[in-house]
Design an enzyme around this catalytic site. Structure first.
Site, mmCIF file in Angstrom:
data_model
loop_
_atom_site.group_PDB
_atom_site.id
_atom_site.type_symbol
_atom_site.label_atom_id
_atom_site.label_comp_id
_atom_site.label_asym_id
_atom_site.label_seq_id
_atom_site.Cartn_x
_atom_site.Cartn_y
_atom_site.Cartn_z
ATOM 1 N N CYS A 182 0.833 -1.201 0.000
ATOM 2 C CA CYS A 182 0.000 0.000 0.000
ATOM 3 C C CYS A 182 0.868 1.251 0.000
ATOM 4 O O CYS A 182 1.973 1.257 0.529
ATOM 5 C CB CYS A 182 -0.895 0.013 1.233
ATOM 6 N N LYS A 238 5.424 -4.347 -5.073
ATOM 7 C CA LYS A 238 6.872 -4.206 -5.221
ATOM 8 C C LYS A 238 7.596 -4.519 -3.924
ATOM 9 O O LYS A 238 8.557 -5.257 -3.905
ATOM 10 C CB LYS A 238 7.204 -2.782 -5.687
#
Length: 604
Positions: free
Chosen positions: A2, A599
């Site tokens: 997030c 990521k």
């Protein structure tokens, strides 16, 4: 995972928040939202499922504006991707909250809050935090204290950004196990989950430490430690050069980053090696005292970094003669570990914030290890701060979710480490080859068009099998991971010698089999394994040393420029990256932000 962005300013911050979210898109997300306190002290919120551009469009329709606000990109953990579950979450229309992480005891807290009369409209653990903060604010009418008290009741790893419509001049942040950055501007200050979001807005930053909370206003940022004591944290200048986050002439960040590998490997090697030695100070001030007494090595990492560790095991055992164990961090942290005397503990992470890797390091620090070494790409990360020794790769910011240049610089670092620990003259040959590595990478990148021509042969495939032997087996694992990550083709990798023990049953005329075949001592063994594939009609693609005279026998041969044996795992990785990229492009998938992936995995 997030992304969090927040600001308190003397000007409208809606566009700043939106631009911050754009810079955090690379982290992976499925929904986005923004909340601001407008000029009449009203709390306004917009949320969408989908991309940040969808949020921008929705914001135009509602004309949202204000001087204090928070924004968020969500990667679903609790609750499906939806507008209802997107952040920011509200409590009683007064408090807005954004959250990165997981609140492990959210069910218990939810039931407790229901007894207090709170009602829930989402499936998320985040709404629990919003209501819990509201509950404490009702008791104290102090937003910072309310956030601190709520965080003390919450178990797990998280970072929060909170605003209250009755406190329009302030933004409160807290960090517990999940990274958060504070940014200083002129007449405005910020919070973000990544300093990248603050480039061109903030002039300097503070990297919040574990347990820190902060009260952010236009004029000041006050930081409090885990005991709620006001403290001074180090302030770091922030490079405002935004060119590094542009694609330039490339269609995707991933392709740009593949083509940057020669340069970033050069940067990683620069001033750290010469023809006869590795500068041990490259691994930290303590390295010169630690390295001579190392007898064993444990490497712990996740994902692509784990594959780097697997390759390093071959190098460290062969060159340095040191027994080396490699483990996945999420497994290591939950088992009883036997630590031999004088064992060096190595963690590997691109971001330095990977939750399981950090937990493994904290566990190791409580065990009987000689010392810890972090191989990492981010100098300001938690992993770097917590390790005894550090090797900083110089890959630069990597935007594509599928790691490329971070992986090859990790391998360069490991090969340097193996040379530094080697006690015979083979180290000099390794160093000679390392000096040739950037040029070898440049030659391999010239294969791009040839590899692109293969993509159409994979577009309609559902499965793929990757094979390698010895140190090339982890290379095959990495190739399979790249293909599955961005093309969504189910790909698996096996040691070629294991074909007859099960995987051969999958081989037929529709199964593409990709083999990594450098000119090494296992080449003849590998050829025998590949004959087994050909005999069963498998579609064979072999990446071969261009100095070898292969008989195709129906296989598609892709010739790779010759390189030194120690470099082969690095060099042969690059065409597999290109293959995955071009197959994904041909299939039309989202290369830089593949579905369901993030990521930086900052939650367990």
């Amino acid at each position: 995972m997030c992304g969090i962005m927040g600001a308190v300013s003397e000007r409208d911050i809606s566009k700043i928040l939106l631009e911050g979210l754009r810079r955090l898109e690379y982290r992976g997300y499925d929904s986005a939202g923004i909340a601001v306190i407008d000029s009449q002290d009203r709390l306004k919120r917009v949320r969408i499922q989908g991309k940040v551009q969808n949020l921008a469009d929705a914001m135009q329709e509602t004309a949202i504006a204000g001087n204090t606000g928070i924004a968020h990109t969500r990667w679903a953990t609790h609750g499906k991707p939806s507008e209802q579950n997107a952040h920011p979450h509200l409590s009683h229309g007064e408090i807005a909250l954004v959250h990165n992480g997981i609140i492990e005891n959210h069910e218990h807290l939810r039931q407790q809050l229901i007894t207090y009369g709170y009602q829930f409209t989402s499936e998320t653990d985040t709404e629990v935090a919003a209501h819990l903060i509201h509950y404490h604010y009702q008791q104290h009418e102090n937003l910072l204290l309310a956030v601190q008290k709520a965080a003390a009741e919450m178990q797990g790893a998280f970072a929060l950004g909170v605003i209250h419509q009755k406190r329009p001049e302030e933004l409160v942040a807290i960090r517990k196990g999940s990274p958060l950055v504070l940014g200083f501007g002129i007449g405005e200050n910020f919070i973000a989950s990544d300093a990248l979001a603050l480039r061109s807005f903030a002039q300097s930053v503070i990297y919040m430490e574990e347990g820190d909370s902060a009260c952010v206003t236009t004029q000041d940022i006050k930081v409090y430690d885990s005991n709620r004591i006001l403290v001074q944290r180090a302030v770091h200048p922030l490079n405002s050069d935004s060119e590094i986050v542009n694609k330039g002439p490339y269609r995707h960040f991933m392709l740009k980053e593949i083509f940057e590998q020669s340069k970033v490997i050069t940067d990683t090697l620069e001033s750290r090696i010469n023809s006869i030695d590795v500068l041990r100070a490259s691994f930290g001030e303590k390295a010169s005292h630690i390295f001579p007494v190392v007898k064993n090595i444990h490497i712990v990492a996740c994902g692509t970094s784990y594959h780097a560790g697997m390759i390093a095991k071959y190098w460290l055992e062969s060159l340095a003669g040191l027994p080396t164990q490699v483990e996945i961090a999420s497994e290591y942290r939950y088992r009883d570990v036997v630590v031999p005397d004088n064992t060096l503990f190595i963690t590997v992470s691109q971001s330095g914030e990977t939750a399981d890797t950090l937990a493994a390091l904290f566990k190791a620090k409580q065990s009987n290890y000689l010392a810890s070494l972090a191989i990492c790409n981010v100098a300001t990360s938690t992993l770097v701060r917590e390790a005894d020794c550090v090797f900083l790769t110089r890959a630069g910011i990597e935007i594509g979710v599928a790691s490329t240049k971070a992986f090859t610089t990790q391998l360069a670092a490991f090969l340097m480490l193996a040379a530094a620990l080697c006690k015979d003259n083979r180290a000099q040959e390794v160093l000679r080859q390392l000096q040739e590595l950037p040029a070898c990478c440049e030659r391999v990148l010239q294969m791009n068009e040839e590899v692109e021509s293969l993509a159409s042969l994979f577009v309609n495939k559902v499965h793929a099998l990757f094979l390698g032997r010895g140190v090339q087996y982890p290379v095959a694992l990495e190739g399979a991971l790249k293909l599955k990550e961005i093309s969504y083709i189910h790909a698996e990798a096996y040691p070629a010698g294991e074909l007859k023990h099960g995987p051969l049953a999958l081989v037929d005329k529709d199964m593409p089999v990709i083999a990594v075949a450098p000119n090494d001592e296992l080449l003849d063994k590998l050829k025998s394994n590949l004959h087994e594939v050909s005999a069963r009609g498998g579609q064979l693609f072999v990446f071969v040393d261009d100095s070898q005279n292969w008989k195709a026998n129906g296989a598609r041969l892709i010739k790779v420029p010759s390189c030194g044996a120690w470099l082969a795992p690095i060099v042969y990785t690059i065409p597999l990256q290109l293959l995955a990229y071009h197959v994904a492009v041909a299939k039309g998938t989202d290369v830089d932000q593949p579905r369901n992936l993030a990521k930086s995995v900052t939650v367990e």
